[in-house]
Design a protein around this motif. Structure first.
Motif, PDB file in Angstrom:
ATOM      1  N   THR B 114      33.772  49.367  37.052  1.00  0.00           N
ATOM      2  CA  THR B 114      34.297  48.268  36.238  1.00  0.00           C
ATOM      3  C   THR B 114      33.312  47.895  35.144  1.00  0.00           C
ATOM      4  O   THR B 114      33.640  47.836  33.966  1.00  0.00           O
ATOM      5  N   ARG B 115      32.052  47.693  35.554  1.00  0.00           N
ATOM      6  CA  ARG B 115      31.003  47.345  34.602  1.00  0.00           C
ATOM      7  C   ARG B 115      30.876  48.417  33.520  1.00  0.00           C
ATOM      8  O   ARG B 115      30.847  48.127  32.325  1.00  0.00           O
ATOM      9  N   ASN B 116      30.827  49.673  33.940  1.00  0.00           N
ATOM     10  CA  ASN B 116      30.656  50.750  32.974  1.00  0.00           C
ATOM     11  C   ASN B 116      31.848  50.870  32.049  1.00  0.00           C
ATOM     12  O   ASN B 116      31.713  51.085  30.847  1.00  0.00           O
ATOM     13  N   MET B 117      33.026  50.740  32.621  1.00  0.00           N
ATOM     14  CA  MET B 117      34.216  50.910  31.804  1.00  0.00           C
ATOM     15  C   MET B 117      34.312  49.793  30.771  1.00  0.00           C
ATOM     16  O   MET B 117      34.656  50.035  29.620  1.00  0.00           O
ATOM     17  N   VAL B 118      34.002  48.580  31.174  1.00  0.00           N
ATOM     18  CA  VAL B 118      34.053  47.460  30.229  1.00  0.00           C
ATOM     19  C   VAL B 118      33.056  47.709  29.097  1.00  0.00           C
ATOM     20  O   VAL B 118      33.355  47.517  27.922  1.00  0.00           O
ATOM     21  N   SER B 141      43.238  54.594  39.445  1.00  0.00           N
ATOM     22  CA  SER B 141      44.084  54.680  38.248  1.00  0.00           C
ATOM     23  C   SER B 141      44.613  53.302  37.888  1.00  0.00           C
ATOM     24  O   SER B 141      44.665  52.924  36.715  1.00  0.00           O
ATOM     25  N   ARG B 142      45.027  52.553  38.938  1.00  0.00           N
ATOM     26  CA  ARG B 142      45.530  51.194  38.688  1.00  0.00           C
ATOM     27  C   ARG B 142      44.423  50.293  38.160  1.00  0.00           C
ATOM     28  O   ARG B 142      44.638  49.509  37.243  1.00  0.00           O
ATOM     29  N   ARG B 143      43.241  50.426  38.740  1.00  0.00           N
ATOM     30  CA  ARG B 143      42.100  49.621  38.284  1.00  0.00           C
ATOM     31  C   ARG B 143      41.801  49.898  36.816  1.00  0.00           C
ATOM     32  O   ARG B 143      41.650  48.990  36.009  1.00  0.00           O
ATOM     33  N   HIS B 144      41.676  51.175  36.479  1.00  0.00           N
ATOM     34  CA  HIS B 144      41.326  51.544  35.108  1.00  0.00           C
ATOM     35  C   HIS B 144      42.372  51.046  34.118  1.00  0.00           C
ATOM     36  O   HIS B 144      42.051  50.546  33.040  1.00  0.00           O
ATOM     37  N   THR B 145      43.632  51.180  34.509  1.00  0.00           N
ATOM     38  CA  THR B 145      44.708  50.730  33.626  1.00  0.00           C
ATOM     39  C   THR B 145      44.669  49.221  33.464  1.00  0.00           C
ATOM     40  O   THR B 145      44.838  48.694  32.357  1.00  0.00           O
ATOM     41  N   ALA B 146      44.377  48.519  34.568  1.00  0.00           N
ATOM     42  CA  ALA B 146      44.314  47.054  34.513  1.00  0.00           C
ATOM     43  C   ALA B 146      43.168  46.591  33.621  1.00  0.00           C
ATOM     44  O   ALA B 146      43.307  45.625  32.860  1.00  0.00           O
ATOM     45  N   ILE B 147      42.029  47.290  33.701  1.00  0.00           N
ATOM     46  CA  ILE B 147      40.883  46.903  32.872  1.00  0.00           C
ATOM     47  C   ILE B 147      41.200  47.164  31.396  1.00  0.00           C
ATOM     48  O   ILE B 147      40.896  46.347  30.525  1.00  0.00           O
ATOM     49  N   ARG B 373      40.245  35.228  41.460  1.00  0.00           N
ATOM     50  CA  ARG B 373      39.650  36.554  41.337  1.00  0.00           C
ATOM     51  C   ARG B 373      40.780  37.568  41.342  1.00  0.00           C
ATOM     52  O   ARG B 373      41.699  37.491  42.155  1.00  0.00           O
ATOM     53  N   LEU B 374      40.713  38.516  40.397  1.00  0.00           N
ATOM     54  CA  LEU B 374      41.774  39.514  40.282  1.00  0.00           C
ATOM     55  C   LEU B 374      41.578  40.586  41.345  1.00  0.00           C
ATOM     56  O   LEU B 374      40.506  41.163  41.468  1.00  0.00           O
ATOM     57  N   ASN B 375      42.624  40.813  42.118  1.00  0.00           N
ATOM     58  CA  ASN B 375      42.595  41.910  43.074  1.00  0.00           C
ATOM     59  C   ASN B 375      43.088  43.158  42.346  1.00  0.00           C
ATOM     60  O   ASN B 375      44.274  43.313  42.080  1.00  0.00           O
ATOM     61  N   LEU B 376      42.144  44.047  42.025  1.00  0.00           N
ATOM     62  CA  LEU B 376      42.504  45.195  41.184  1.00  0.00           C
ATOM     63  C   LEU B 376      43.386  46.201  41.912  1.00  0.00           C
ATOM     64  O   LEU B 376      44.054  47.017  41.290  1.00  0.00           O
ATOM     65  N   ASN B 391      31.193  43.772  39.400  1.00  0.00           N
ATOM     66  CA  ASN B 391      32.443  44.513  39.207  1.00  0.00           C
ATOM     67  C   ASN B 391      33.696  43.684  39.494  1.00  0.00           C
ATOM     68  O   ASN B 391      34.802  44.202  39.392  1.00  0.00           O
ATOM     69  N   ASP B 392      33.523  42.410  39.850  1.00  0.00           N
ATOM     70  CA  ASP B 392      34.690  41.540  40.026  1.00  0.00           C
ATOM     71  C   ASP B 392      35.171  41.032  38.672  1.00  0.00           C
ATOM     72  O   ASP B 392      34.381  40.837  37.747  1.00  0.00           O
ATOM     73  N   ILE B 393      36.479  40.811  38.600  1.00  0.00           N
ATOM     74  CA  ILE B 393      37.071  40.191  37.417  1.00  0.00           C
ATOM     75  C   ILE B 393      37.771  38.924  37.877  1.00  0.00           C
ATOM     76  O   ILE B 393      38.460  38.932  38.897  1.00  0.00           O
ATOM     77  N   GLY B 394      37.557  37.836  37.164  1.00  0.00           N
ATOM     78  CA  GLY B 394      38.200  36.600  37.572  1.00  0.00           C
ATOM     79  C   GLY B 394      38.294  35.614  36.436  1.00  0.00           C
ATOM     80  O   GLY B 394      37.725  35.831  35.360  1.00  0.00           O
TER      81      GLY B 394
END
Lengths: 300, 450
Positions: B114-118, B141-147, B373-376, B391-394
Motif C-alpha cells: 500500500t505504502r509503495n503503491m501510493v 487485485s482488489r486492493r490495488h484497484t481500490a488504491i 478504517r477501510l477494509n481493503l 499500510n492502513d487506509i482510513g
C-alpha cells in the motif's frame, strides 16, 4: 483559442523549477553542485528560470578532483562569472594534504576521494542541502533514489529507508548535521537534456563536440592520452576524431568516435545509439553495484 | 525466464524522436504476476534497451540464471534486492516512442504494497493492474484497484497476464473481466481497459498477438500511446501556492528596485493579467499586474506552469500563502476531514501532534478522531478503529493550528493533498486526501476588500 498544453520538456522544466524553489523555501544554506557538465548546465538554466530577476539564492559548489578536463574547468569558471554567481571550489588535492582524504595504495582514480572532499565542504560551509544534476535513467541505484534524498550525519544514503515522496510534496525537514541532496533532473533522460540544451540554446564545453585527440585503447575503450594517463609502449595509441558523451575524470572518460559538431548532430547520434551514456564511464563498470556502493558512502 | 535465442535482435534503425507529452504510469501486481517481466518486455520490444544493458543482463544470467536472460533483472536494480529476489520501494524507468515519453513507477507487490503503491502512483495518469490468468482476481487485485480509485488515477489497465498458460482462452479472459466488474461499480473509476497478454512471450505488449484473434483492442503500448491525458490537469479555479518571494533588491537597476514577485507553480486553473485574485491568509482582493517568467512577461499562464506574479497592492504575502481566483473558490478551515494512507511502522496516534505539509504551507496538526478504517479485502469501512497502522487506509479528523486554504482532493489533486511528518524524527508518516470543504469562502460578505 489558446492551447493549454505543455510538451514533455515544458513538463520536466516546471517540475524542476518547482523543486528548485522548494529548496530555496525550505533550506537555510543550500548549494548547487556545478561541474560544467551538460546536466549541471541545465540545472543552472533552471535556477535562472526559478529565481530571476533576483540573484541565485545559493552559491555554486564544485569538487575538483585534479583530474578534470581543462576545457571543463575553463567553462565552469566562465559560466559562473557570466551569471554573477558565487563559485566555491574544493580540491581533492587539498583534502589529501589536509588528511581529509586518503588515497588507496596504488589507486590513481580520484573518484572515491570526491566523497570525503564533498562532505568536508558541506561541513565547512554548513550546507544543509546540495542540488545535483543526477538523473534516474543513468543507473540502477539512481533509479530508486528520491528527488529529495535524505543523508544522515555521515552523508550516507539508505536505499531501504527513504522518505515516501507523494504528489509534489517534498519533506525537507532535517535535524542538525543531517543533509539533503536534491535532484531536480530525476525524471530527465539523456535525450531530454540535449533537447533542452538545444531549445534553450545553451553553450556546452567544446569537448562534447567532435575534435581530434590522441587516444589509447584500454579495457575496450578509447581513453584520452594525457600527463596523468600516459600510454604504455605496448598499447594501441591513435589520433581519432572523437567526442565525450559523459564527462568524468580525464583518466576514466571513454571517448566516442563521432563526427557530431552541433547539438542537432548529438541528438541524432543519441537517437541511434545502442549503448547507454554510462557505458563509457570506467568508474561505473567496476562492478554491477559500483554506484550503489558509492552512494551509500556519501557520493553525489 | 526466456532464453536468449528467442529474443529478436534490437533494430539499428533510429526512431525519430519527437514525443509530444508525458504519460506517467505505475504497475502493480503481487509477487509472481510477472510485473518486472512486463516492464522488461516493454523496454525490450520498444527498442529502449541498449547493448550494454543487455550485456549486463547476460552477465547476471550467467551467474544466477543458469544462462537464461531474466527480464526482471532490468528493474530489480540494487544488489540487496537481487540477492533477496524482491524489489525495494519504487524504481523509475524511462522510455519514449515517437508519440510519447513514458515514466514508469515500478512498485513491488510484497508486504508494504500500500505504502509503495501510493508513493509510485500519486502522480500517475494511469495504473496497470496485473492479474495472473490462472488465478484470476485475488485480494491483492482488489486492493490495488481500490488504491488506484482512492488516488483518483484517471485511467486503469487490467493486464490479464500469462494467457499462454490458460491456452489463450477467451472464456477465461471474460471470466476475469466479470470478476472485476463485480466490484468496479463500488469504486470511482471512469476508464478501465482489459488486455489479454503474455509478457514473457511478448503477446499484446508491443506487438499484437497471433493467439488472440478474438481480442480486437489495442496492445498495451498502443493503449499507452493513445489514451487521452490532456484533461488530467485541473484548469478550473486558479490556485497559486506561493513558494518563494522574489525580491531582487537590486541597487543599480532602477527597474528592479521595487520588484516584488510571488513565485510558485500554478496548482489549478488559469491566470491572466488584470485578473482579480484573493491573497490568503490575508483574505484581501488584489489584481494581477504582471505575469513574469524568465522567458519574458506573458499575459496568461496555466496549471502546472511555474511563474512569478506581481500584484497591484502591497499585501503581506509569504511562502505558504495562496493566491486564488474569484471563480471556483476554495474552503478555508482549521477542522479538516481526510482519507489517509498510513506509511510508517509507528501507528497513527489520535491526540499526537504532527506537521502537516499542504502545498507550500506547513502547520502543526493533531488528529482528533479516527472515523473509520477501510477494509481493503471487502471494500467496506470499519467504524471504531483504535489506530491506523502501516499500510492502513482510513478517514480521520484533524485540527490545524492555522486554517488551510484547500479544495477536496477529488476536485484538485495538488490543493487537496497533504503529507504528515512526525515531529522529532521528521519521517513522512502519511499521505492525506482532503474531503471537500464544508463551505467555500464567501468574498461577497465584504471580508475580502482592500
Amino acid at each position: 483559442m489558446t492551447s493549454y498544453h505543455l510538451d514533455h520538456l515544458q513538463h520536466l522544466e516546471t517540475e524542476a523549477i518547482h523543486i528548485m524553489r522548494e529548496v530555496a523555501g525550505e533550506f537555510e544554506r543550500p548549494a548547487l553542485l556545478f561541474s560544467g557538465g551538460k546536466d549541471s548546465i541545465c540545472l543552472l538554466r533552471l535556477a535562472e528560470k526559478a529565481f530571476r530577476p533576483s540573484d541565485l539564492p545559493m552559491p555554486l559548489l564544485n569538487v575538483d578532483t585534479g583530474h578534470h578536463f581543462p576545457e571543463l574547468n575553463e567553462f565552469r569558471d566562465r559560466r559562473a562569472k557570466q551569471l554573477g554567481a558565487k563559485l566555491i571550489i574544493r580540491t581533492v588535492e587539498d583534502a589529501i594534504k589536509k588528511g581529509i582524504a586518503t588515497p588507496a595504495p596504488g589507486e590513481i582514480s580520484r573518484n572515491k576521494l570526491q566523497i570525503p572532499t564533498l562532505l568536508a565542504a558541506i561541513e565547512e560551509f554548513r550546507f544543509d542541502c546540495c542540488i545535483g544534476g543526477a538523473r534516474r535513467d543513468e543507473e540502477k541505484a539512481r533509479a530508486k533514489e528520491r528527488f529529495f534524498s535524505f543523508r544522515d550525519a555521515f552523508g550516507q544514503w539508505d536505499p531501504k529507508n527513504q522518505r515516501p515522496e507523494i504528489w509534489n510534496l517534498y519533506n525537507g525537514r532535517l535535524n542538525p548535521g543531517e543533509n539533503m541532496r536534491v535532484f531536480p533532473l530525476s525524471n530527465w533522460t539523456e535525450m531530454d537534456v540535449w533537447e533542452y540544451i538545444q531549445r534553450e540554446k545553451l553553450e556546452v564545453p567544446n569537448i562534447y563536440f567532435s575534435h581530434r585527440r590522441q587516444a589509447v585503447r584500454r579495457a575496450g575503450q578509447w581513453l584520452p592520452v594525457s600527463d596523468i594517463l600516459p600510454p604504455k609502449p605496448t598499447e594501441d595509441v591513435r589520433e581519432l576524431v572523437v567526442r565525450v558523451r559523459t564527462i568524468g575524470d580525464i583518466i576514466s572518460t571513454g571517448l566516442v568516435e563521432s563526427p557530431a559538431i552541433t547539438v542537432s548532430d548529438i541528438i541524432a547520434e543519441i537517437a541511434a545509439a545502442r549503448v547507454t551514456e554510462r557505458g563509457s564511464r570506467a568508474d561505473d563498470k567496476a562492478s554491477e553495484a559500483a554506484m550503489e556502493d558509492r552512494k551509500k558512502a556519501g557520493y553525489f | 525466464m526466456i532464453s536468449e535465442d528467442v529474443m529478436p535482435a534490437p533494430s539499428t534503425s533510429s526512431i525519430p524522436h519527437v514525443p509530444v507529452d508525458i504519460l506517467r504510469f505505475n504497475t502493480c501486481g503481487s509477487v509472481d504476476d510477472g510485473k518486472s517481466t512486463l516492464i522488461g518486455r516493454l523496454l525490450y520490444d520498444s527498442k529502449s534497451l541498449m547493448e550494454d544493458q543487455i550485456e549486463a543482463l547476460e552477465r547476471s544470467a550467467d551467474i544466477t540464471g543458469g544462462g537464461q536472460i531474466n527480464l526482471a533483472n532490468l528493474t530489480d536494480g540494487l544488489r540487496a534486492e537481487r540477492e533477496q529476489g524482491i524489489t525495494i520501494d519504487v524504481a523509475y524507468r524511462y522510455f519514449a516512442t515517437p508519440r510519447r515519453k513514458f515514466i514508469i513507477a515500478d512498485t513491488p507487490g510484497h508486504v508494504q504494497y500500500t505504502r509503495n503503491m501510493v508513493t509510485g502512483a500519486s502522480n500517475a495518469n494511469l495504473s496497470i493492474i496485473l492479474v495472473d490468468a490462472r488465478t484470476g482476481v485475488i485480494e491483492q487485485s482488489r486492493r490495488h484497484t481500490a488504491i488506484a480509485a482512492l488516488l483518483r488515477i484517471p485511467h486503469l489497465v487490467v493486464a490479464v497476464n500469462k494467457m499462454d498458460l490458460v491456452g489463450w482462452s477467451e472464456a477465461r479472459f471474460l471470466e476475469i473481466r466479470a470478476q472485476f466488474e463485480e466490484f468496479l461499480p463500488r469504486l470511482d473509476i471512469k476508464d478501465v481497459k482489459f488486455i489479454p497478454m503474455s509478457a514473457l512471450n511478448g503477446d499484446n505488449v508491443v506487438d499484437p498477438s497471433p493467439h488472440t484473434p478474438w481480442y480486437v483492442g489495442p496492445t498495451l503500448l498502443g493503449h499507452l500511446e493513445t489514451v487521452h491525458i490532456a484533461s488530467d490537469w485541473n484548469l478550473n479555479g486558479f490556485r497559486l501556492p506561493v513558494q518563494w518571494v522574489n525580491r531582487p533588491n537590486n541597487p543599480t537597476d532602477q527597474s528592479l528596485h521595487d520588484f516584488r514577485g510571488f513565485s510558485g507553480q500554478i496548482a489549478g486553473g488559469i491566470v491572466r493579467t488584470g485578473q482579480k485574485v484573493i491573497a490568503f491568509p490575508a483574505g484581501i482582493v488584489t489584481t494581477v499586474k504582471q505575469i513574469w517568467t524568465y522567458d519574458g512577461v506573458v499575459t496568461e499562464a496555466f496549471c502546472p506552469q511555474s511563474v512569478t506574479l506581481v500584484l497591484e497592492h502591497d499585501i503581506d504575502i509569504s511562502r505558504g500563502s495562496m493566491l486564488v481566483g474569484l471563480d471556483h473558490l476554495p474552503g478555508s478551515h482549521s477542522d479538516l476531514q481526510a482519507e489517509v494512507c498510513w506509511m510508517h511502522p509507528r501507528a497513527l496516534q489520535p491526540g499526537k501532534k504532527y506537521y502537516l505539509k499542504h502545498t507550500t504551507h506547513t502547520v502543526q496538526v493533531s488528529v482528533t478522531e479516527i472515523v473509520n478504517r477501510l477494509n481493503l479485502a471487502t471494500l467496506d469501512s470499519d467504524e471504531g478503529a483504535a489506530e491506523l497502522a502501516m499500510n492502513d487506509i482510513g478517514e480521520i479528523r484533524l485540527r490545524a493550528a492555522k486554517p488551510l486554504v484547500f479544495d477536496g482532493y477529488a476536485t484538485n489533486r495538488l490543493t487537496g493533498s497533504f503529507i504528515l511528518i512526525e515531529q522529532g524524527t521528521n519521517a513522512t508518516v502519511a499521505a492525506g486526501m482532503l474531503l471537500p470543504p464544508r463551505e467555500i469562502v464567501k468574498p461577497e460578505n465584504g471580508d475580502y476588500v482592500i
